[in-house]
Design a protein around this motif. Sequence first.
Motif, PDB file in Angstrom:
ATOM      1  N   ASP A  59      20.275  40.223 -22.707  1.00  0.00           N
ATOM      2  CA  ASP A  59      19.724  41.569 -22.593  1.00  0.00           C
ATOM      3  C   ASP A  59      19.866  42.361 -23.895  1.00  0.00           C
ATOM      4  OD1 ASP A  59      22.491  41.423 -22.065  1.00  0.00           O
ATOM      5  OD2 ASP A  59      22.474  43.407 -21.136  1.00  0.00           O
ATOM      6  N   ASP A  60      20.563  41.791 -24.902  1.00  0.00           N
ATOM      7  CA  ASP A  60      20.689  42.406 -26.219  1.00  0.00           C
ATOM      8  C   ASP A  60      20.660  41.315 -27.290  1.00  0.00           C
ATOM      9  OD1 ASP A  60      21.125  44.050 -28.417  1.00  0.00           O
ATOM     10  OD2 ASP A  60      23.268  44.306 -28.015  1.00  0.00           O
ATOM     11  N   LEU A  61      19.536  40.665 -27.420  1.00  0.00           N
ATOM     12  CA  LEU A  61      19.416  39.582 -28.400  1.00  0.00           C
ATOM     13  C   LEU A  61      19.557  40.068 -29.846  1.00  0.00           C
ATOM     14  CD1 LEU A  61      16.704  37.435 -26.610  1.00  0.00           C
ATOM     15  CD2 LEU A  61      19.140  36.915 -26.866  1.00  0.00           C
ATOM     16  N   PRO A  62      19.072  41.279 -30.195  1.00  0.00           N
ATOM     17  CA  PRO A  62      19.342  41.762 -31.562  1.00  0.00           C
ATOM     18  C   PRO A  62      20.846  41.918 -31.836  1.00  0.00           C
ATOM     19  CG  PRO A  62      17.531  42.980 -30.591  1.00  0.00           C
ATOM     20  CD  PRO A  62      18.136  42.154 -29.482  1.00  0.00           C
ATOM     21  N   GLY A  63      21.584  42.425 -30.853  1.00  0.00           N
ATOM     22  CA  GLY A  63      23.035  42.556 -31.007  1.00  0.00           C
ATOM     23  C   GLY A  63      23.713  41.205 -31.113  1.00  0.00           C
ATOM     24  N   TYR A  64      23.223  40.253 -30.337  1.00  0.00           N
ATOM     25  CA  TYR A  64      23.753  38.898 -30.403  1.00  0.00           C
ATOM     26  C   TYR A  64      23.527  38.313 -31.797  1.00  0.00           C
ATOM     27  CZ  TYR A  64      24.185  33.874 -29.560  1.00  0.00           C
ATOM     28  OH  TYR A  64      24.545  32.551 -29.635  1.00  0.00           O
ATOM     29  N   ALA A  65      22.329  38.494 -32.341  1.00  0.00           N
ATOM     30  CA  ALA A  65      22.016  37.980 -33.690  1.00  0.00           C
ATOM     31  C   ALA A  65      22.939  38.611 -34.725  1.00  0.00           C
ATOM     32  CB  ALA A  65      20.558  38.256 -34.030  1.00  0.00           C
ATOM     33  N   ALA A  66      23.229  39.891 -34.594  1.00  0.00           N
ATOM     34  CA  ALA A  66      24.127  40.569 -35.531  1.00  0.00           C
ATOM     35  C   ALA A  66      25.535  39.977 -35.442  1.00  0.00           C
ATOM     36  CB  ALA A  66      24.155  42.070 -35.247  1.00  0.00           C
ATOM     37  N   ALA A  77      14.734  30.808 -33.550  1.00  0.00           N
ATOM     38  CA  ALA A  77      14.425  31.858 -34.530  1.00  0.00           C
ATOM     39  C   ALA A  77      15.627  32.785 -34.738  1.00  0.00           C
ATOM     40  CB  ALA A  77      13.209  32.649 -34.071  1.00  0.00           C
ATOM     41  N   ILE A  78      16.293  33.146 -33.653  1.00  0.00           N
ATOM     42  CA  ILE A  78      17.465  34.027 -33.751  1.00  0.00           C
ATOM     43  C   ILE A  78      18.566  33.361 -34.571  1.00  0.00           C
ATOM     44  CG2 ILE A  78      19.370  35.020 -32.397  1.00  0.00           C
ATOM     45  CD1 ILE A  78      17.197  35.552 -30.186  1.00  0.00           C
ATOM     46  N   MET A  79      18.855  32.100 -34.263  1.00  0.00           N
ATOM     47  CA  MET A  79      19.915  31.400 -34.995  1.00  0.00           C
ATOM     48  C   MET A  79      19.520  31.191 -36.458  1.00  0.00           C
ATOM     49  SD  MET A  79      22.331  31.299 -32.902  1.00  0.00           S
ATOM     50  CE  MET A  79      23.482  30.306 -33.820  1.00  0.00           C
ATOM     51  N   ALA A  80      18.261  30.906 -36.719  1.00  0.00           N
ATOM     52  CA  ALA A  80      17.809  30.714 -38.101  1.00  0.00           C
ATOM     53  C   ALA A  80      17.950  32.012 -38.895  1.00  0.00           C
ATOM     54  CB  ALA A  80      16.366  30.220 -38.120  1.00  0.00           C
ATOM     55  N   LEU A  81      17.549  33.131 -38.302  1.00  0.00           N
ATOM     56  CA  LEU A  81      17.688  34.416 -38.979  1.00  0.00           C
ATOM     57  C   LEU A  81      19.157  34.781 -39.195  1.00  0.00           C
ATOM     58  CD1 LEU A  81      14.943  36.513 -37.168  1.00  0.00           C
ATOM     59  CD2 LEU A  81      15.084  36.099 -39.635  1.00  0.00           C
ATOM     60  N   ALA A  82      19.950  34.618 -38.154  1.00  0.00           N
ATOM     61  CA  ALA A  82      21.351  35.044 -38.207  1.00  0.00           C
ATOM     62  C   ALA A  82      22.191  34.217 -39.163  1.00  0.00           C
ATOM     63  CB  ALA A  82      21.958  35.015 -36.806  1.00  0.00           C
ATOM     64  N   THR A  83      21.790  32.991 -39.419  1.00  0.00           N
ATOM     65  CA  THR A  83      22.583  32.117 -40.295  1.00  0.00           C
ATOM     66  C   THR A  83      21.882  31.820 -41.621  1.00  0.00           C
ATOM     67  OG1 THR A  83      21.694  30.093 -39.284  1.00  0.00           O
ATOM     68  CG2 THR A  83      23.718  31.018 -38.315  1.00  0.00           C
ATOM     69  N   ALA A  84      20.812  32.535 -41.907  1.00  0.00           N
ATOM     70  CA  ALA A  84      20.019  32.256 -43.107  1.00  0.00           C
ATOM     71  C   ALA A  84      20.775  32.472 -44.410  1.00  0.00           C
ATOM     72  CB  ALA A  84      18.748  33.104 -43.103  1.00  0.00           C
ATOM     73  N   TRP A  85      21.811  33.296 -44.395  1.00  0.00           N
ATOM     74  CA  TRP A  85      22.524  33.581 -45.632  1.00  0.00           C
ATOM     75  C   TRP A  85      23.852  32.840 -45.741  1.00  0.00           C
ATOM     76  CZ3 TRP A  85      18.999  36.732 -43.510  1.00  0.00           C
ATOM     77  CH2 TRP A  85      17.967  37.127 -44.354  1.00  0.00           C
ATOM     78  N   THR A  86      24.042  31.818 -44.915  1.00  0.00           N
ATOM     79  CA  THR A  86      25.230  30.980 -45.077  1.00  0.00           C
ATOM     80  C   THR A  86      25.053  30.145 -46.344  1.00  0.00           C
ATOM     81  OG1 THR A  86      24.305  29.212 -43.713  1.00  0.00           O
ATOM     82  CG2 THR A  86      25.699  30.836 -42.584  1.00  0.00           C
ATOM     83  N   PHE A 133      17.501  28.810 -48.255  1.00  0.00           N
ATOM     84  CA  PHE A 133      16.453  29.823 -48.350  1.00  0.00           C
ATOM     85  C   PHE A 133      16.958  31.252 -48.478  1.00  0.00           C
ATOM     86  CE2 PHE A 133      14.582  26.203 -46.074  1.00  0.00           C
ATOM     87  CZ  PHE A 133      13.684  25.816 -47.060  1.00  0.00           C
ATOM     88  N   GLY A 134      17.772  31.707 -47.541  1.00  0.00           N
ATOM     89  CA  GLY A 134      18.223  33.095 -47.567  1.00  0.00           C
ATOM     90  C   GLY A 134      18.777  33.525 -48.908  1.00  0.00           C
ATOM     91  N   PRO A 135      19.808  32.822 -49.413  1.00  0.00           N
ATOM     92  CA  PRO A 135      20.388  33.233 -50.694  1.00  0.00           C
ATOM     93  C   PRO A 135      19.417  33.142 -51.873  1.00  0.00           C
ATOM     94  CG  PRO A 135      21.906  31.828 -49.497  1.00  0.00           C
ATOM     95  CD  PRO A 135      20.596  31.776 -48.768  1.00  0.00           C
ATOM     96  N   SER A 136      18.465  32.225 -51.826  1.00  0.00           N
ATOM     97  CA  SER A 136      17.558  32.097 -52.966  1.00  0.00           C
ATOM     98  C   SER A 136      16.423  33.123 -52.920  1.00  0.00           C
ATOM     99  CB  SER A 136      16.993  30.674 -53.050  1.00  0.00           C
ATOM    100  OG  SER A 136      16.223  30.375 -51.916  1.00  0.00           O
ATOM    101  N   TYR A 137      15.904  33.426 -51.738  1.00  0.00           N
ATOM    102  CA  TYR A 137      14.821  34.405 -51.634  1.00  0.00           C
ATOM    103  C   TYR A 137      15.323  35.847 -51.688  1.00  0.00           C
ATOM    104  CZ  TYR A 137      11.352  30.889 -50.343  1.00  0.00           C
ATOM    105  OH  TYR A 137      10.495  29.828 -50.341  1.00  0.00           O
ATOM    106  N   GLU A 138      16.506  36.067 -51.163  1.00  0.00           N
ATOM    107  CA  GLU A 138      17.066  37.421 -51.071  1.00  0.00           C
ATOM    108  C   GLU A 138      18.513  37.387 -51.575  1.00  0.00           C
ATOM    109  OE1 GLU A 138      16.633  41.409 -50.196  1.00  0.00           O
ATOM    110  OE2 GLU A 138      15.079  39.970 -49.695  1.00  0.00           O
ATOM    111  N   PRO A 139      18.713  37.172 -52.889  1.00  0.00           N
ATOM    112  CA  PRO A 139      20.061  36.968 -53.413  1.00  0.00           C
ATOM    113  C   PRO A 139      20.991  38.178 -53.259  1.00  0.00           C
ATOM    114  CG  PRO A 139      18.466  37.072 -55.211  1.00  0.00           C
ATOM    115  CD  PRO A 139      17.690  37.072 -53.927  1.00  0.00           C
TER     116      PRO A 139
END
Length: 187
Positions: free
Chosen positions: A74-81, A144-153, A158-164
């Motif tokens: 019921d709070d997937l954005p909060g879960y992703a955070a 998608a949620i897990m990919a977004l939430a862990t993109a900067w590990t 991708f995360g660190p290279s596109y958005e350093p």
Amino acid sequence: MGNAEETRERILEAAMEEFSSYGIAGARVDRIAKNAGCNKNMIYIYFENKEALFATVLRNNLTRVYEEITFTPDDLPGYAAKVFDFAMTHPDLYRLMAWYGLEQKAINLTERTAVQQKKIKEVMDAQSAGLVGTTFTPGFLLTAIMALATAWTAINPFGPSYEPNALKLPNETRNAIAKAVSLIIKE
């Protein structure tokens, strides 16, 4: 805690470091024993083999994740955070998961599959209740949620290279992830 249990815990701690650094194939039981301050034979007494030790380390850490990060359909954005925060503070676990992904044929984690299926069912129920959009399947949403939430590990290319600069601004990144998830689940 008795000596046997203390030794077992030291082995698990040393194994976590070894496996998250080298994976199953690259890990060395000799190094684990040395770092745990025990005889190599103790590892085989407690865990039978290297694969069983890896599976135990992974199961223990996944159990910890499931206990510390409550899944909230019921709070997937909060879960992703929450997943983002956990991923940023536990890079060793995400390296371990990367090795598992590469070498998973060696390890069967039925508990993980059961947890994943439960989450899919809960998202499906949230979709039926109108709390989550139905454009995307529950499995796609969770991926998608897990990919977004862990993109900067550290393991993600991708995360660190596109958005350093994202990790210099963790609050803004966490909020952006939650907002992205919020938009995805409305569809």
